[in-house]
Design a protein around this motif. Structure first.
Motif: not given
Length: 440
Positions: A147-154, A165-173
């Motif tokens: 719901a917050r960042f668009g990606q489920a099950c982080t 690690v790099s993926d975590l910088e590309t998801k935004f609320d």
């Protein structure tokens, strides 16, 4: 590390009369977690991923299982893992657990029921001296909801090596906060995500209890579901750029109305998912934003968040591609700029028979009827299955409602599910013998 292989011989009865779940304890923890909600957020439970409230919920879990004598740790991305040692040194672990974050204005059972069942299982094992050859890990995953960042099950994607690690910088609320920054804000270390990855050699099997979030069990009068297949999900963001102008001064034929185009795209997506080629496909526009948001201004911008789910991997991706292609053509016809971005993508997962058979046999042994069924929702188990054989156990949802304050599962059903979970782990311990155990 001694690897486990499934036993090919029949197992003796694993019914242990000590493993009787306590309804009052389960009700207490369901209520305790449900009370942790953002103030003034409206009805239901609002406890979004990587917020202080989610961390508080994890802390309550950790305090409880620490009091039972379990070793507890939190990894770099916020997953909380408690371990009950096994009787065989260095044996790979059995695991169970779920998540404690929610969507906005959620119910009190999604994720929570699986965590509470794990907590009660840990209590039953420790208070009644139930010793398994394998260690048992009780896991609360962080950020399961998208719901917050668009990606489920982080959290579970990280442990499975599916998010780095790099993926975590590309998801935004919606406020522009990155997933990585949100982690940092609650004391986590996204730079350590690689170290949170699980090694398959450290695991034997994992089993997650969850509410069904559908109406199959209730409609058939069954208390339990054994999941054989989890659908995949492709999540898209569609950005439309029109021309903001005065609603009174702009003739209808001279408009580039981004919101009107968005409305037509919503209906287009519904039509695609309900045509004869897409039996079983589910496509949803769960969020639609427009700007500038004035009643006297034609919308110059619109943004749609689209969720495409399917049990067929090829059809899932083909549907997402068709939505993008046809929405682009629709926007062009209306003179609207168009851009599409994939927010997240997860494939359907067929859960291994060797786990589902054990869970089904446990249901039968305890005298509880069950049904084998697929899951239309994504779950942490879907990601964990990339590391170790994984199963899922469903308990009924009233009217099939979930992600709503009206979400409800009867306490008696959670109690039954908890007892099946506790016994299933015992049965898995026997079904996957390790060298040095009495079973091997």
């Amino acid at each position: 590390m001694t690897a486990s292989t499934p036993s090919t011989t029949s197992t003796a009865s694993t019914v242990d009369t000590r493993l009787r779940a306590d309804p009052d304890r389960i009700a207490h923890w369901l209520d305790t977690f449900a009370a942790l909600s953002e103030p003034d957020s409206g009805p239901g439970v609002t406890r979004l991923a990587h917020t202080p409230l989610e961390r508080r919920a994890h802390a309550l879990f950790a305090e409880h299982v620490s009091g039972l004598g379990l070793d507890v740790r939190t990894d770099a991305v916020g997953n909380t893992i408690a371990e009950l040692p096994g009787t065989v040194a260095d044996a790979p672990a059995l695991g169970t657990g779920s998540h404690l974050d929610s969507v906005p204005n959620a119910g009190a059972f999604d994720g929570i029921a699986g965590v509470v069942a794990a907590m009660e299982t840990a209590r039953l094992y420790t208070e009644h001296d139930v010793h398994l050859a394998h260690p048992v890990r009780f896991v609360v995953f962080a950020a399961e909801e998208g719901a917050r960042f668009g990606q489920a099950c982080t959290g579970s994607r990280v442990v499975a090596g599916l998010t780095g690690v790099s993926d975590l910088e590309t998801k935004f609320d919606a406020q522009g906060t990155s997933l990585a920054d949100a982690m940092r804000s609650v004391g986590l270390d996204p730079a350590g995500a690689a170290g949170a990855r699980w090694r398959p050699a450290d695991w034997t099997a994992f089993l997650e209890l969850h509410i069904e979030q559908g109406s199959v069990l209730e409609s058939t009068g069954l208390p339990l579901g054994v999941v054989d297949l989890i659908s995949g999900s492709t999540r898209l963001r569609l950005d439309l750029t029109g021309r903001a102008s005065h609603t009174g001064g702009t003739p209808m034929h001279q408009r580039a109305d981004a919101l009107a185009a968005a409305a037509e795209i919503v209906l287009l997506i519904e039509a695609i998912a309900t045509d004869s080629r897409h039996h079983g496909t589910r496509a949803t526009v769960g969020r639609l934003d427009s700007a500038p948001g004035s009643i006297t201004t034609i919308a110059g911008q619109a943004q749609l968040h689209v969720d495409v789910r399917d049990v067929d991997s090829d059809r899932q991706r083909q549907t997402a591609a068709e939505i993008v292609e046809r929405a682009h053509a629709l926007a062009a016809r209306r003179g609207i700029g168009f851009a599409a971005r994939t927010l997240a993508d997860a494939s359907p997962v067929l859960l291994p028979r060797r786990i589902t058979d054990v869970v089904a046999a446990t249901c039968a042994e305890l005298g509880f009827a069950h049904r084998v069924l697929p899951s239309g929702a994504s779950h942490d188990a879907q990601m964990v299955n990339h590391v170790t054989p994984t199963g899922m156990l469903f308990v009924p949802s009233r009217d099939g409602v979930s992600h709503s304050p009206d979400e409800w599962t009867d306490l008696a059903d959670v109690v039954v599910g908890t007892e099946v979970l506790a016994h299933s782990l015992v049965r898995l311990d026997t079904a996957f013998p390790v060298a040095g155990s009495e079973q091997s």
